[in-house]
Design a protein around this motif. Sequence first.
Motif, PDB file in Angstrom:
ATOM      1  N   TRP A 125      14.939 -71.308  20.052  1.00  0.00           N
ATOM      2  CA  TRP A 125      14.649 -70.730  18.736  1.00  0.00           C
ATOM      3  C   TRP A 125      13.248 -70.134  18.681  1.00  0.00           C
ATOM      4  N   ILE A 135      13.166 -79.373  17.057  1.00  0.00           N
ATOM      5  CA  ILE A 135      12.213 -78.513  16.352  1.00  0.00           C
ATOM      6  C   ILE A 135      11.363 -79.383  15.440  1.00  0.00           C
ATOM      7  N   CYS A 145      10.376 -68.961  15.917  1.00  0.00           N
ATOM      8  CA  CYS A 145       9.995 -69.051  14.513  1.00  0.00           C
ATOM      9  C   CYS A 145       9.481 -67.696  14.030  1.00  0.00           C
ATOM     10  N   SER A 200      17.651 -66.984  17.122  1.00  0.00           N
ATOM     11  CA  SER A 200      17.977 -67.371  18.489  1.00  0.00           C
ATOM     12  C   SER A 200      19.164 -66.549  18.983  1.00  0.00           C
ATOM     13  N   ARG A 242      15.304 -79.836  22.882  1.00  0.00           N
ATOM     14  CA  ARG A 242      15.302 -78.639  22.043  1.00  0.00           C
ATOM     15  C   ARG A 242      14.991 -78.963  20.579  1.00  0.00           C
ATOM     16  N   TRP A 263      12.070 -83.842  11.203  1.00  0.00           N
ATOM     17  CA  TRP A 263      12.176 -82.866  12.283  1.00  0.00           C
ATOM     18  C   TRP A 263      13.661 -82.644  12.555  1.00  0.00           C
ATOM     19  N   TYR A 295      14.066 -69.106  11.530  1.00  0.00           N
ATOM     20  CA  TYR A 295      14.108 -69.127  12.990  1.00  0.00           C
ATOM     21  C   TYR A 295      15.272 -68.248  13.441  1.00  0.00           C
TER      22      TYR A 295
END
Length: 374
Positions: A183, A135, A185, A177, A133, A113, A175
């Motif tokens: 973010w 992901i 996806c 942002s 935060r 991750w 992703y």
Amino acid sequence: MAQYPVDRLIVIPEDIDLARSPLRSTLEADTFVLGAFNPGMTRLSNGNLLLMVRIAEALSAPIEGDMIRAIRWEAGRYVLDAWPLDAVDTSDPRQFMLKGQHWTVNGLTSLSWLLPVELSPDGLEVVAWHYDRAIAPAADNQCYGIEDARISRIGGRYWMTTCSVSPERHATTLYTSRDAFDWHCEGLVLDHQNKDMLLFEGLIAGRYWALTRPLGYLYFAYPPGSPWRAGPSINLATSPDGLHWKPHDRPGIRPHADTEATARIGGGAPPILTDEGWLSLWHGVEPNDGVGIYRTYWSILDRDDPSQVVRTDHRPLLEPAPLLTQPLAHQIYLHDIVFTTGIADAGDHYIIASGEADLACRITHIPHGRFGAF
């Protein structure tokens, strides 16, 4: 300003607080950090740098009785799968291979991750760990993890490519942002076994460009005397919107006969624009008895036609640095790897982010002069 050479580890496995891991939400088994490495990097609006660090989280006891276990995401929770030990080959510490298949079928010993880590503007101090935060997998095509982020800033937005791993496919997920923290996806943008997708930091004639690296087991020979070697190469793709990609007709960066140790190559840091053209850092792999020796090389691509290589250096820019990982000797499971994944301009030098030994994050300052005229 720091004096050259600046070359140090900035994030190591002991820095990671697994009590805040996204896996803790449903996984009760004990885990450890196999590696905190291969960080995507970008400059934030406040001037700080952001690393998107790949955290490879592995089971502390993968073998239970006569079975080997692996972590998998499924419908919002993490589950454990198990295979008989006598049905797998465990010679590679990063994965196991199922025996008796008609083609190569692997399982992973960890699930990855992404953790945002904020650094000072020079990249030499950690400012904040943004666990809130992180992901983590959120779709079936990411069920075995999200790996190796690369971040480009284009038109006031941040674009991040990652490698999503699943039995469905080994593919690139995008992703986007506005601030590099929140973010969205966009889903899959490149399909099966196309890794190391790097978006150029800027448009060319109004189009998005990217480096890609499709994998395969079959390559056709160049004619005798060719300057190129057959094998994996770094290809190009273009897009009208950053979401829908078409392979470019001409090749990008190919293994050159004059560049040693490039039996396999792939993209490293997203290309950035200089006065001479697009500066691209990439990796070349020298075969050995293990996974190979990874080094970082560089090329300048034409600013209007990136399929044209303006200049390249057949000497490596970065070599693996065993002295940096010596204090972590008890954790090392792979050697001879530097895997560059980010670059930021800092005036008279570049800040380069890499994964070292698939274990830690390495920050290196390299003066502009190392690359020539610009």
